[in-house]
Enzyme design. Sequence first.
Site, PDB file in Angstrom:
ATOM      1  N   LYS A  60       0.781  -1.309   0.054  1.00 51.82           N
ATOM      2  CA  LYS A  60       0.040   0.064   0.049  1.00 51.82           C
ATOM      3  C   LYS A  60       0.920   1.393  -0.002  1.00 51.82           C
ATOM      4  O   LYS A  60       2.149   1.010   0.373  1.00 51.82           O
ATOM      5  CB  LYS A  60      -0.917  -0.006   1.280  1.00 51.82           C
ATOM      6  N   ASP A  90      -6.714   4.713  -4.515  1.00 54.57           N
ATOM      7  CA  ASP A  90      -7.290   4.188  -3.420  1.00 54.57           C
ATOM      8  C   ASP A  90      -8.266   5.783  -3.076  1.00 54.57           C
ATOM      9  O   ASP A  90      -8.271   6.463  -4.098  1.00 54.57           O
ATOM     10  CB  ASP A  90      -6.375   4.048  -2.231  1.00 54.57           C
TER      11      ASP A  90
END
Length: 428
Positions: A112, A152
């Site tokens: 991430k 995201d």
Amino acid sequence: MTTTFDPIPATDLFQRALDRMLAAAKHSKIDPEALDRLRAPRTILQVSVPVRMDDGSLRIFRGYRVQHDDSRGPFKGGIRYHPQVDLAEVKALALWMAIKCAVVDIPFGGAKGGVEVDPKRLSPRELERLSRGFIRAIADVIGPDRDVPAPDVYTNARTMAWMADEYALITRKLQPGVITGKPVALGGSRGRDDATGRGGYYCLKEIETLRKWQPAQIRVAVQGFGNAGQHAARLLHSDGYKVVAISDSHGGIHCPAGIDIPVAIRHKADHGKLPESADYQRITNAQLLTLDVDVLLPSALEDQITGDNAGEVKAKVVLELANGPTTGEADRILHERGVLLVPDVLANAGGVTVSWFEWLQNRAGSYWTEAEVHDKLRKVMQKQFHEVRARMEPGNLSMRMAAYGLALDRLGAALSAGGTRQDFFSRP
Ligand code: NAD
């Protein structure tokens, strides 16, 4: 289960993510040594990104890329722009990506990225400079066979276009497979835009069949009206479900007769806020979570359903489109109350699944129709939904524990393929 590894000191969200994984290991065949390897990320990169602002000043933004595990394939995970991004959050999100890719059985690991920024306060030119600067800062650790970012919260296809272009400039060759969630014109996949909401929708369609639901009688509340929440709401609305509440960062609207979702999506796109009407009652995000509805879709941020409000959730099904919206204590309360919670690592896995489709198409240089993407996504979601469900029954497991158990079996198989303690030390 014994462990031999002392985890690096972890702050809150990551520690809680780790605790959840370790609790689930009891429902998996994973070898203790393999589990130890999942206790800490492989790589943590913290970067400073200098950006020349439109007014001539220089601002330095802090960013992270965390690579949790790549035993099943290249690291994979989105890049988040948010003022509250911190290392613990990015580490938790990277761990969840490793679990998620294993739940839907796609050949990726977990990673991430995040930048501590309020993107609403930056102009498009500043955002482009920041996005390109962030890719320059992490370019050494990403690549189509190494680590593949995606969108995201508060990043989108245009952000990915800037990032893919910057990576091509740095490496002096076009490598579209370095990033997914790109615009279709630049090698993005058809069907990626709505894939997260659609994947969750396919899970709900399975529940609809199992519970013999009549969509017109099912009331839905959606917290977070962005990419994930909007598309799920749109698909459910078009099937006749009654979406009675939606919200964004400013709060929500409630209408027991049902909200016109296509109109709300257009209004949000044109005016940056939810529609107003005499029929729509303003509510807070906290109120939305405890409305008298049948299905709740947390689709915004972490830690929304907690020990404090889980007892008041009236929905019978909670579908986690957001990552980590439910705390461990809330999980326990909801499970005891008989609420079916479809966990994030399954419910929102449609996004990374179509990201995998995009990566495959980039490598093949050949592109699929939208109908093909939908069909392939539906098959993945249906298959894995029922694999997870099958693991719930023997021990009355929550769907989250069942999903983690399945993921840890798959991760364990990869991590132990080179041999375990028994293979090296067993005596004839
Ligand atoms: P987005 O930026 O498109 O939308 C986020 C939405 O949440 C916006 O409507 C925003 O107004 C709202 N929001 C922000 N703060 C809020 C708050 N405090 N309360 C209520 N609403 C708030 O982001 P997204 O891509 O839809 O991501 C939402 C969630 O879904 C995140 O948890 C993300 O990690 C997860 N997710 C997204 C994808 C994807 O492909 N986009 C994939 C998997 C999981």
